[in-house]
Write an enzyme that holds these catalytic residues in place. Structure first.
Site: not given
Ligand code: GLU
Length: 307
Positions: A63, A66, A191, A261
């Site tokens: 994440s 992002k 994504y 995560v």
């Molecule tokens: N690629 C992960 C998901 O979409 C990102 C989650 C994260 O790091 O919060 O579940």
């Protein structure tokens, strides 16, 4: 201040905590990461770097990516972006469908999954296809990290797609409300790919430096975004950077930061430095257990926080 001594002290004090928490296992490829690992890096504006632990070991930034896609989209769309994604904390788990339903397919913020998938969708609309979009994202993270070879782990991205029903559902729900412009599968796959970018704490810390200095990387002297855009990104990190534990993180640590995560957390001290920490075992909110404690100790020991 002797940052190296402070990092050493934190590492020492955290030893009993390193095995606590659980490695993310909803993405099978991430479940294989050994817990007990730890790394922390501080990068200053003059290029000085202080590290402790396994700071050259790559991990999945998840994440935290992002922040980088939000930066790119904000630079392209400016205020128009907020028609498609809000900037309020969600108070809900990062992959919740419920809120998205009653808020008509407009995600609360760019850091919950629905918001980040929307951001990826806006980038694909701008760059016309998903390959070009991924290329632009990779080019950007290579520039800000100072590592021209930075890449993503396609096994992690594939593993995530194989278990990606909830993220696909979020995208489809947004599409049903008219808040989605591109092919759902291609967008969600893009994504997943940017979530699967791998970095070590030295690269991650360097990548965040431009946000600590009004959008300008003080080492390369490149201005990536305006100071006002950097201010907004930092504000969203402070209020939304840690899923539904964002308030608690701001309370204990007091810095704009974003977690993933994969066990990474990247934080900035405005006008001073950027910090990255990694320890893969997560607390119940999905944030690195030891990483959160390390940042709390850092701001307590140094007195550096935005408050
Ligand atoms: N690629 C992960 C998901 O979409 C990102 C989650 C994260 O790091 O919060 O579940």
């Amino acid at each position: 201040m002797n940052y190296q001594a402070i990092l050493n002290e934190i590492y020492e004090e955290l030893q009993p905590e390193l095995m606590r928490g659980r490695v993310a296992d909803y993405i099978p490829a991430l479940a294989e990461v050994e817990k007990g690992q730890f790394a922390m890096t501080v990068t200053l504006d003059d290029g000085q770097v202080f590290s402790v632990g396994e700071s050259s070991k790559q991990f999945s930034i998840q994440s935290i990516s992002k922040v980088f896609t939000f930066t790119l989209a904000l630079d392209i769309y400016s205020r128009e972006l907020y028609k498609r994604v809000g900037v309020e904390p969600s108070g809900n788990p990062f992959n919740s469908l419920v809120q998205l339903e009653y808020e008509n397919g407009i995600p609360r913020n760019p850091f919950i999954n629905a918001g980040a998938i929307t951001i990826t969708d806006t980038l694909i609309s701008h760059y016309k296809d998903e390959y070009k979009t991924l290329e632009v994202i990779m080019h950007f993270v290579r520039q800000i990290s100072g590592n021209p070879k930075l890449s993503f782990d396609s096994a992690v991205a594939k593993s995530e797609m194989e278990h990606g029903d909830r993220n696909l559902a979020l995208a489809r729900l947004m599409k049903s409300f008219g808040n989605f412009e591109n092919d759902v599968i291609n967008t969600v796959m893009t994504y997943f790919k940017h979530c699967a970018i791998t970095m070590n704490t030295e690269e991650l810390s360097r990548s965040m430096l431009f946000l600590a200095f009004g959008g300008r990387d003080p080492i390369s002297k490149k201005q990536f975004i305006t100071p006002s855009q950097a201010k907004r990104i930092n504000a969203v990190m402070l209020t939304c950077g840690h899923y539904d534990a964002s308030g608690e993180f701001a309370f204990h640590v007091g810095l704009p930061a974003k977690s993933g995560v994969g066990g990474g957390i990247a934080a900035i001290v405005p006008g001073k430095m950027s910090i990255a920490v990694w320890s893969p075992a997560l607390n119940k909110y999905g944030n690195s257990h030891a990483g959160t404690l390390a940042l709390e100790k850092f701001t307590t020991k140094t007195g550096l926080s935005i408050f």
